[in-house]
Structure formats: C-alpha cells, structure tokens
Write an enzyme that holds these catalytic residues in place. Structure first.
Site, PDB file in Angstrom:
ATOM      1  N   ASP A 176       1.047  -1.262   0.016  1.00  0.00           N
ATOM      2  CA  ASP A 176      -0.136  -0.210  -0.072  1.00  0.00           C
ATOM      3  C   ASP A 176       1.047   1.041  -0.186  1.00  0.00           C
ATOM      4  OD1 ASP A 176      -1.336   2.394   1.123  1.00  0.00           O
ATOM      5  OD2 ASP A 176      -3.082   0.967   1.246  1.00  0.00           O
ATOM      6  N   HIS A 177       1.240   1.905  -1.396  1.00  0.00           N
ATOM      7  CA  HIS A 177       2.053   2.650  -1.061  1.00  0.00           C
ATOM      8  C   HIS A 177       2.640   3.600  -0.152  1.00  0.00           C
ATOM      9  CE1 HIS A 177      -0.176   5.126  -3.813  1.00  0.00           C
ATOM     10  NE2 HIS A 177       0.531   6.364  -3.574  1.00  0.00           N
ATOM     11  N   HIS A 239      -6.011   2.994   0.814  1.00  0.00           N
ATOM     12  CA  HIS A 239      -4.518   3.796   1.378  1.00  0.00           C
ATOM     13  C   HIS A 239      -6.089   4.928   2.906  1.00  0.00           C
ATOM     14  CE1 HIS A 239      -3.153   2.975  -1.768  1.00  0.00           C
ATOM     15  NE2 HIS A 239      -3.218   4.405  -2.788  1.00  0.00           N
TER      16      HIS A 239
HETATM   17  C1  BG6 Z   1      -3.136   4.912  -5.904  1.00  0.00           C
HETATM   18  C2  BG6 Z   1      -4.948   5.261  -7.172  1.00  0.00           C
HETATM   19  O1  BG6 Z   1      -3.789   3.641  -5.612  1.00  0.00           O
HETATM   20  O2  BG6 Z   1      -3.316   5.539  -5.649  1.00  0.00           O
HETATM   21  C3  BG6 Z   1      -4.900   6.226  -8.075  1.00  0.00           C
HETATM   22  O3  BG6 Z   1      -5.037   3.746  -6.976  1.00  0.00           O
HETATM   23  C4  BG6 Z   1      -4.622   7.244  -7.412  1.00  0.00           C
HETATM   24  O4  BG6 Z   1      -6.133   5.494  -8.094  1.00  0.00           O
HETATM   25  C5  BG6 Z   1      -3.125   7.219  -6.069  1.00  0.00           C
HETATM   26  O5  BG6 Z   1      -4.669   8.444  -8.262  1.00  0.00           O
HETATM   27  C6  BG6 Z   1      -2.648   8.453  -5.312  1.00  0.00           C
HETATM   28  O6  BG6 Z   1      -1.610   8.563  -4.805  1.00  0.00           O
HETATM   29  P1  BG6 Z   1      -1.035   9.620  -4.802  1.00  0.00           P
HETATM   30  O7  BG6 Z   1       0.713   9.252  -4.135  1.00  0.00           O
HETATM   31  O8  BG6 Z   1      -0.299  10.672  -5.648  1.00  0.00           O
HETATM   32  O9  BG6 Z   1      -1.564  10.277  -3.241  1.00  0.00           O
END
Ligand code: BG6
Length: 491
Positions: A176-177, A239
């Site tokens: 989960d980045h 997230h």
């Molecule tokens: C991803 C989603 O996991 O996270 C995307 O699939 C989203 O839809 C993105 O745009 C948002 O990540 P960050 O790091 O740009 O907030």
C-alpha cells in the site's frame, strides 16, 4: 546514510514494461542506485510479454528515467550504471515452459530473490504456481504484490489463498504505497515518540478526526480499471483505512511488523458497521461532472475517453467512521477522498476538545479547540494550532490562533524526501515487512467496505453530482455540518 547494508539480490520484475514499473519502480530503483543503496552484485530481470532485446529495453528505460526523474536528480552516468544491472526476458506468464529461463538467469543462487508482480492481480496465482513448478523460488523468496487485492472480501481470499499455496505469509509483501510515504511513517514517530501526544490521544481529549485525500486529476485514461473499482475500492479500502489505523491504533509493543500489524487489525475489527439505515447520515458518494481544473475546462466523468455513459461509479466518497472501543468511543473520523477536487492535498486533522472551563471573550469561543494538522502531501509537515494572547496594549486578553509549525523541507532543508516506492523497495531488500499489509488487514478492510458497497447496490441510488474543481457534493458538507462541525478548509 546506511550503505549497502542489504545483501545482493536478484529482482524479477513481472510487468516491467507497464505503467507502474516505468513511472514508479524503475525511477525508485534508480534513486536507490544514486544513493548507493543497491548492493554490488544486485541484478534486475525485467519480464514482460513484448518482443524486445535487453539493449532495446535499456534504451527505453533510459528515456523513461530521464522523463520521470527530476532534472536535478538525473545523472546519465548513474542511469547507465544502473541499467547495466537490467536484463530483459520475454515471457508468456501463463506458460510454465518459459520459466526455465528465469532459473538460468540466476547465476548467483545465493543472492536474495525478490519477485515483484507489477501485473493485474489475476496473474498472481499463475505466476506463483509456475515459479514453484519450475523450482524458480524457495521458502526464502520475497514476493511483492500490488493492490488491489481483489474487488471484495471473497475475491481477495481467492488471491490470498493462491499466493498462500506457494508462499508463507512472512514471504509476502503487499504494497500500500501510502505506508511508504515519509509523513505517514512520521505518524508512528509523532504518536509513539512524543509522550505529549500519547496522553492526549483518546476520546477524553479529541473531539473528532478528519482525513482528506484529494486529487485534482481525473481518472487519467484508466477508465477500464477505475470504472470497475470506484473511489471506495481504489482509495478507501486501502490508503484511507491504513491512515485511519495509524491514527487510531494502540501503541505497539515494539516496531516489529507483526506488533504494528496486530494493532492495526484491532482497529479494523472495531470499525462500526454502517448498516443500511445509517447510510444517509454516514456516507456520501459522488461523481464529477464537467468543470474546471487548474483554471482549464475539463470533461465530466461520463464524458471521459472510453466512458460508459450510464456508469454509476463513484469518483468521490465522504464518510463518517466510528470505532467501537474504549479509546475512540464517540469520536467520529470524517473521511473524504475524490478525483477532480480543487487541489492535490492529503492531510489529517486532529481536533482536540476545548478546555473544560472557558474564561475568555465569549465571542472567541469558537477558536478554543487546538488542532493538529498533519500534511502528507504536498509540503509535508505538521502544524499544531494553539491559542496565544494577541499582542498590543489595546488587545487585552484577546486570543489569537497560530501554528507551531514544522515544514520538513524548510527545517531539514538539505534532506530529500524519498518517494514511497524507494522506501518500500528498500525495505523489501532488507526483508522488513512492517510497511506492508498482512492478509488479515486486507480482509477486515474489505469486510467493512463490502457492506457499504452492498448498501449502495441495494438502494439503487445514483451517486450525487459535483462539478469538477469543487470539494465534492454538497451532501458531504451537510454530513459534517449536521454534527455541528465543518471540513477544515471550509472553516
Ligand atoms: C493509487 C490509486 O493507489 O493512488 C490512484 O489507484 C490514485 O487512483 C493514487 O491516484 C494516489 O496516490 P498518490 O501517491 O498520488 O496520492
């Protein structure tokens, strides 16, 4: 800086020519190279289904790196040295015959083996089985998989079972980045390294919590995927619930992966289910119509390229989550996330309760709540809004609210904030699972989200419209106003 603390590894990257790999993973690996963190002898096998040679792929990756890495961080010499580590393999992932080539590529079998599946989840089981059948992996192999793990509880179980047939849970690194973001990790430091907050972190002192993850982009050509998922599966199930867990969890006994994940699971288990008769007051879903973004006109969701004009998929969700335990009883967590909102902004606001007895100007009573603002992006930092006396002879005891501010880029000027994927890849190389999601976390999160999705389906109500460039449907403002509160930006 830690240098080459990790052992050399062989990284097999499935889906190496896909968007994620090119936009995020290779740039992150390049940054690890630049920081001197890739051990000597570490190699990368880029695997995809496109006919190409290693030389073609290296050339293509060089251009992608030049494009995706910031100019001031791009060094052609480092990029070329990094690309010497990369080989390319054309492979039909479903064909076991082809996997022999993976074994042949490994000329140093003692290197740690990391398998990164940057592919659709439907491929995870096939790749895992084929790897096992051809003895390409063993019980020490680390396997990285991306979200989404399924589209509901049942499908996530199927995927987890398929992976579980080949790999033990301690080999699986579910990404989960958001957990790799600097400020998200700082939540752990903030909460558990500062006793100041530890003693205030509960329903006695906190009135409510807000979590906003707003994006100004639309769905960026990802209709096929996004329309099946919607904002609740794409963002909330993973997230946003991870952020909620880090805010709400009890102190873990130590920083080990399972201690942290055990505490997160307790929060997910304690989430109060949102029953059909609560939906009106607890959940708002929206879909954007045409509007403006950064001053330019943009189409509505149903007018995007490849759109299914009748889609009822949500691009915005606001909801009120409640946690049924001693610490959080009576403290709502207001959560909202959406596409095509006015700006890209992720922040958490902890609203503290007012002092028990107020002695200042009654007209200023509305100022009396301290707030802790945690900005995840952009301008990572924290601010604690406190009250002080206004300066000047004529001001008496008039109050003024001001921030105790910590903006990381200013305070720690020289230090670059690494991208989430750099940290996550680095942790996989070290074999540390604390920033990765355990199977039970995924499943409890689905259990909670599935019920909301089922309620939407049963009610048949379409999402509420909001114009691109606004903060979502007015109903999301009404949801919080009904409780006598407002979203922080609107305050
Ligand atoms: C991803 C989603 O996991 O996270 C995307 O699939 C989203 O839809 C993105 O745009 C948002 O990540 P960050 O790091 O740009 O907030």
């Amino acid at each position: 800086m830690v240098k080459n603390a990790n052992a050399p590894c062989d990284l097999m990257l499935f889906g190496a020519l896909g968007d994620l790999a090119q936009r995020k993973l290779f740039p992150a690996l390049y940054q690890l190279e630049r920081a001197g963190l890739l051990a000597q002898g570490s190699r990368i096998l880029a695997i995809a289904r496109t006919k190409a040679t290693t030389a073609d792929v290296r050339e293509q990756l060089f251009e992608k790196l030049r494009y995706h890495v910031k100019d001031r961080e791009f060094d052609a010499g480092v990029a070329n040295a990094f690309l010497q580590r990369v080989d390319y393999l054309l492979l039909d992932f479903t064909d076991p015959e082809g996997y022999g080539a993976l074994r042949e590529w490994r000329d140093e079998p003692n290197n740690e083996l990391i398998v990164y599946m940057a592919t659709p989840p439907s491929m995870y089981g096939v790749i895992a089985r084929n790897m096992k059948a051809t003895s390409c992996c063993n019980e020490k192999t680390r396997v990285v998989v991306e979200k989404p793990i399924g589209h509901d509880l049942e499908s996530s179980r199927v995927i987890n079972d398929e992976l579980g047939e080949v790999y033990h849970e301690n080999q699986l690194f579910r990404i989960d980045h958001y957990l790799g973001k600097e400020t998200v990790q700082n939540l752990i430091a903030l909460r558990f390294a500062n006793n100041l907050f530890a003693s205030q972190w509960d329903q006695n002192h906190i009135s409510h919590v807000e979590i906003t993850v707003a994006e100004s982009v639309g769905i960026e050509g990802r209709w096929g995927y996004f329309d099946q998922a919607g904002q609740i599966r794409d963002m909330i199930q993973n997230h946003l619930l991870q952020l909620l867990c880090l805010i709400a969890m009890d102190p873990p006994a130590d920083l080990s992966a399972d201690s942290i994940r055990d505490e997160k699971v307790k929060v997910l288990k304690a989430l109060k289910r949102i029953a059909p008769d609560m939906m009106d007051r607890y959940v708002v879903r929206g879909q954007y119509t045409a509007g403006t973004s950064n001053g330019k006109p943009v189409p509505g969701y149903l007018e995007e390229e490849d759109a299914n004009k009748g889609s009822a998929t949500e691009t915005f969700v606001a909801l009120k989550a409640e946690i049924d335990n001693w610490r959080w009883s009576g403290v709502p967590f207001y959560i909202r996330t959406g596409k095509r909102l006015p700006e890209k902004l992720s922040q958490i606001i902890i609203h503290f309760k007012p002092a028990p007895h107020y002695i200042f100007d009654p007209d200023q009573k509305h100022l009396a709540n301290n707030k802790l603002i945690i900005r995840l992006q952009p301008d990572e930092g924290m601010a604690l809004k406190i009250l002080t006396k206004d300066q000047g002879l004529d001001k008496g005891m008039r109050l003024r609210q001001g921030p105790l501010e910590l903006t990381f880029s200013e305070t720690f000027e020289a230090e670059r904030i690494p991208d989430a994927y750099e940290r996550l890849l680095w942790e996989v190389m070290k074999g540390n699972q604390y920033l990765f999601v355990r199977r039970d976390e995924v499943e409890y999160a689905w259990r909670w989200v599935d019920e909301i999705i089922a309620n939407w389906r049963d009610s048949g109500e379409p999402p509420k419209r909001y114009a691109a460039g606004t903060w979502g449907p007015v109903a999301s403002i009404a949801m919080i106003t009904r409780d006598g509160r407002s979203w922080y930006e609107d305050a």
